[in-house]
Design an enzyme around this catalytic site. Structure first.
Site, PDB file in Angstrom:
ATOM      1  N   ASP A   9       0.831  -1.209   0.000  1.00 14.06           N
ATOM      2  CA  ASP A   9       0.000   0.000   0.000  1.00 14.06           C
ATOM      3  C   ASP A   9       0.866   1.260   0.000  1.00 14.06           C
ATOM      4  OD1 ASP A   9      -2.359   1.403  -0.036  1.00 14.06           O
ATOM      5  OD2 ASP A   9      -2.729   1.231   2.117  1.00 14.06           O
TER       6      ASP A   9
ATOM      7  N   ASN B 259       1.260   3.441  -2.927  1.00 12.56           N
ATOM      8  CA  ASN B 259       1.758   3.905  -4.234  1.00 12.56           C
ATOM      9  C   ASN B 259       1.231   5.297  -4.580  1.00 12.56           C
ATOM     10  OD1 ASN B 259       2.803   1.368  -4.423  1.00 12.56           O
ATOM     11  ND2 ASN B 259       1.450   0.643  -6.040  1.00 12.56           N
TER      12      ASN B 259
ATOM     13  N   ARG C 258       0.080   7.718  -2.607  1.00  4.89           N
ATOM     14  CA  ARG C 258       0.659   8.784  -1.773  1.00  4.89           C
ATOM     15  C   ARG C 258       2.107   9.062  -2.137  1.00  4.89           C
ATOM     16  NH1 ARG C 258      -1.143   6.001   3.494  1.00  4.89           N
ATOM     17  NH2 ARG C 258      -1.786   4.452   1.948  1.00  4.89           N
TER      18      ARG C 258
ATOM     19  N   ARG D 217      -0.828   9.347  -9.978  1.00  3.21           N
ATOM     20  CA  ARG D 217      -0.821   8.134  -9.142  1.00  3.21           C
ATOM     21  C   ARG D 217      -0.163   6.941  -9.836  1.00  3.21           C
ATOM     22  NH1 ARG D 217      -4.128   7.626  -4.790  1.00  3.21           N
ATOM     23  NH2 ARG D 217      -4.380   5.419  -5.274  1.00  3.21           N
TER      24      ARG D 217
ATOM     25  N   HIS E 118       2.414   3.623  -8.960  1.00  2.00           N
ATOM     26  CA  HIS E 118       2.217   2.195  -9.235  1.00  2.00           C
ATOM     27  C   HIS E 118       3.414   1.632 -10.006  1.00  2.00           C
ATOM     28  CE1 HIS E 118      -1.707   2.370  -7.555  1.00  2.00           C
ATOM     29  NE2 HIS E 118      -2.240   3.108  -8.515  1.00  2.00           N
TER      30      HIS E 118
ATOM     31  N   SER F  63      -7.627  -5.245  -5.197  1.00  2.00           N
ATOM     32  CA  SER F  63      -8.747  -5.771  -4.408  1.00  2.00           C
ATOM     33  C   SER F  63     -10.057  -5.688  -5.187  1.00  2.00           C
ATOM     34  CB  SER F  63      -8.876  -4.999  -3.095  1.00  2.00           C
ATOM     35  OG  SER F  63      -9.409  -3.711  -3.337  1.00  2.00           O
TER      36      SER F  63
ATOM     37  N   ASN G  56     -11.014  -2.236  -5.342  1.00  2.00           N
ATOM     38  CA  ASN G  56     -10.217  -1.363  -6.218  1.00  2.00           C
ATOM     39  C   ASN G  56     -10.870  -1.169  -7.596  1.00  2.00           C
ATOM     40  OD1 ASN G  56      -7.017  -2.549  -4.932  1.00  2.00           O
ATOM     41  ND2 ASN G  56      -8.202  -0.774  -4.300  1.00  2.00           N
TER      42      ASN G  56
ATOM     43  N   ARG H 101      -4.920  -1.747   8.894  1.00  2.00           N
ATOM     44  CA  ARG H 101      -6.152  -2.501   8.662  1.00  2.00           C
ATOM     45  C   ARG H 101      -5.865  -3.602   7.646  1.00  2.00           C
ATOM     46  NH1 ARG H 101      -7.544   2.893   6.874  1.00  2.00           N
ATOM     47  NH2 ARG H 101      -7.044   3.110   4.666  1.00  2.00           N
ATOM     48  N   ILE H 102      -6.862  -4.477   7.498  1.00  2.84           N
ATOM     49  CA  ILE H 102      -6.690  -5.680   6.689  1.00  2.84           C
ATOM     50  C   ILE H 102      -7.261  -5.493   5.285  1.00  2.84           C
ATOM     51  CG2 ILE H 102      -7.259  -8.163   6.584  1.00  2.84           C
ATOM     52  CD1 ILE H 102      -5.213  -7.369   8.769  1.00  2.84           C
TER      53      ILE H 102
ATOM     54  N   GLU I  89       1.307 -13.381  12.331  1.00  2.00           N
ATOM     55  CA  GLU I  89       1.909 -12.213  12.989  1.00  2.00           C
ATOM     56  C   GLU I  89       1.754 -11.046  12.034  1.00  2.00           C
ATOM     57  OE1 GLU I  89       3.118 -12.015  16.050  1.00  2.00           O
ATOM     58  OE2 GLU I  89       2.601 -14.124  16.328  1.00  2.00           O
TER      59      GLU I  89
HETATM   60  C1  IPE Z   1      -5.534  -2.608  -0.174  1.00  2.00           C
HETATM   61  O1  IPE Z   1      -5.175  -1.293  -0.351  1.00  2.00           O
HETATM   62  C2  IPE Z   1      -5.532  -3.318  -1.496  1.00  2.00           C
HETATM   63  C3  IPE Z   1      -4.222  -3.517  -2.104  1.00  2.00           C
HETATM   64  C4  IPE Z   1      -3.083  -3.253  -1.552  1.00  2.00           C
HETATM   65  C5  IPE Z   1      -4.249  -4.101  -3.400  1.00  2.00           C
HETATM   66  P1  IPE Z   1      -6.264  -0.128  -0.504  1.00  2.00           P
HETATM   67  O2  IPE Z   1      -5.502   1.124  -0.634  1.00  2.00           O
HETATM   68  O3  IPE Z   1      -7.213  -0.464  -1.574  1.00  2.00           O
HETATM   69  O4  IPE Z   1      -7.014  -0.236   0.895  1.00  2.00           O
HETATM   70  P2  IPE Z   1      -7.782   0.888   1.740  1.00  2.00           P
HETATM   71  O5  IPE Z   1      -8.787   1.495   0.837  1.00  2.00           O
HETATM   72  O6  IPE Z   1      -6.767   1.864   2.191  1.00  2.00           O
HETATM   73  O7  IPE Z   1      -8.378   0.136   2.892  1.00  2.00           O
HETATM   74  C1  IPE Z   2      -1.533   0.264  -3.374  1.00  2.00           C
HETATM   75  O1  IPE Z   2      -1.327   1.631  -3.409  1.00  2.00           O
HETATM   76  C2  IPE Z   2      -1.770  -0.312  -4.734  1.00  2.00           C
HETATM   77  C3  IPE Z   2      -3.169  -0.687  -4.998  1.00  2.00           C
HETATM   78  C4  IPE Z   2      -4.158  -0.652  -4.132  1.00  2.00           C
HETATM   79  C5  IPE Z   2      -3.480  -1.116  -6.350  1.00  2.00           C
HETATM   80  P1  IPE Z   2      -2.528   2.663  -3.408  1.00  2.00           P
HETATM   81  O2  IPE Z   2      -2.889   2.967  -4.807  1.00  2.00           O
HETATM   82  O3  IPE Z   2      -3.639   2.190  -2.553  1.00  2.00           O
HETATM   83  O4  IPE Z   2      -1.826   3.926  -2.746  1.00  2.00           O
HETATM   84  P2  IPE Z   2      -2.456   4.950  -1.704  1.00  2.00           P
HETATM   85  O5  IPE Z   2      -2.974   4.123  -0.563  1.00  2.00           O
HETATM   86  O6  IPE Z   2      -3.536   5.676  -2.417  1.00  2.00           O
HETATM   87  O7  IPE Z   2      -1.321   5.799  -1.301  1.00  2.00           O
HETATM   88 MG    MG Z   3      -4.058   2.422  -0.581  1.00  2.00          MG
END
Ligand code: IPE
Ligand code: IPE
Ligand code: MG
Length: 245
Positions: free
Chosen positions: A12, A14, A16, A25, A29, A57, A60, A186-187, A199
């Site tokens: 998680d 990418n 930000r 964004r 990635h 996800s 997503n 979070r999960i 863990e």
């Molecule tokens: C979780 O990240 C999914 C992946 C890393 C693929 P998200 O960025 O989608 O999760 P939330 O929205 O912060 O919970």
């Molecule tokens: C994780 O990075 C990659 C995917 C969920 C595909 P994010 O795209 O969720 O990055 P943030 O959480 O917005 O920074």
């Molecule tokens: Mg994210």
């Protein structure tokens, strides 16, 4: 350093990473894919048996269309360019999630790579794509219910083992360690059944900045943990004494 047999990662941060650099964004990635390459290689080198990466996800799919299609494109590129490494290191690719929802060309590359690496005996690299744990549990329940309805299976025969075998992760041990980057604790609908006793290590480092050093730090943290699985410390000590370590 203890090496987990199964390491699962919520990659998680990418977006930000890119935002802080005033980049789109997708640039985050792209950088995130570089981290994937590095971490896959290092896990393989360290002797991790199963590495499971949360790449996309079920939720997503709700992101803007251009971000979704860029992610799909990156996935195809990643699979093509990493194929040689998978051959060389005997890495076996697996996919969990609702693969039918992925665009056809991406599905083709995926299925081809999974088929071509099927006989590999090295690390199992599992990509969670279009994956949601609740959806996975539902699909497993439906399959079992259909077998019960067809008279093939008695409801009493549904135990934890059979249920686990009906999930997308069938045949894989549960994750020993779950890492989530980017500071979120979070999960997010990842492996809900399988992480019952995993863990967890959370790091504020954004996925594109996560490297071999951060991985080693997480593994050191994992090594310090005492996994008790509901037992007392004395019992755990006695058991590990019996095993000779
Ligand atoms: C979780 O990240 C999914 C992946 C890393 C693929 P998200 O960025 O989608 O999760 P939330 O929205 O912060 O919970
Ligand atoms: C994780 O990075 C990659 C995917 C969920 C595909 P994010 O795209 O969720 O990055 P943030 O959480 O917005 O920074
Ligand atoms: Mg994210």
């Amino acid at each position: 350093m203890h090496i987990p047999r199964h390491l699962a990662v919520i990659m998680d941060g990418n977006g930000r990473w890119a935002e802080t650099r005033c980049l789109p964004r997708i640039a985050g990635h792209r950088q995130g894919v570089r981290t994937v390459r590095e971490i896959v290689q290092e896990c393989q080198r360290l002797g991790v048996d199963y590495l499971t990466l949360y790449a996309f996800s079920s939720e997503n799919w709700g992101r803007p269309d251009d971000e979704v299609s860029a992610l799909m494109e990156l996935l195809s590129i990643y699979l093509r360019e990493q194929f040689d490494l998978m051959l060389e290191k005997r890495i076996r690719l697996r996919v969990i999630g609702e693969i039918e929802r992925l665009p056809l060309p991406v599905r083709r590359v995926l299925e081809e790579t999974v088929a071509k690496t099927d006989d590999h005996d090295g690390m199992v690299l599992t990509l969670a794509l279009s994956y949601g744990a609740r959806n996975e549990i539902l699909r497993a329940s439906r399959r079992l219910a259909a077998r019960v309805a067809a008279g093939e299976l008695s409801p009493d025969a549904i135990d934890e083992e059979l249920f686990a075998d009906s999930l997308d992760t069938n045949g894989m041990p549960d994750p020993d360690l779950l890492i989530r980057t980017s500071g979120e604790m979070r999960i997010s609908n990842f492996l809900l059944w399988q992480i019952a006793y995993a863990e967890m290590v959370f790091t504020p480092v954004l996925w594109p900045d996560f490297g071999v050093e951060e991985l080693h730090w997480a593994l050191t943290e994992f090594t310090r943990r005492e996994r008790r699985f509901g037992l007392t410390r004395d019992q755990v000590d006695r058991r590990s004494g019996e095993k000779g370590h």
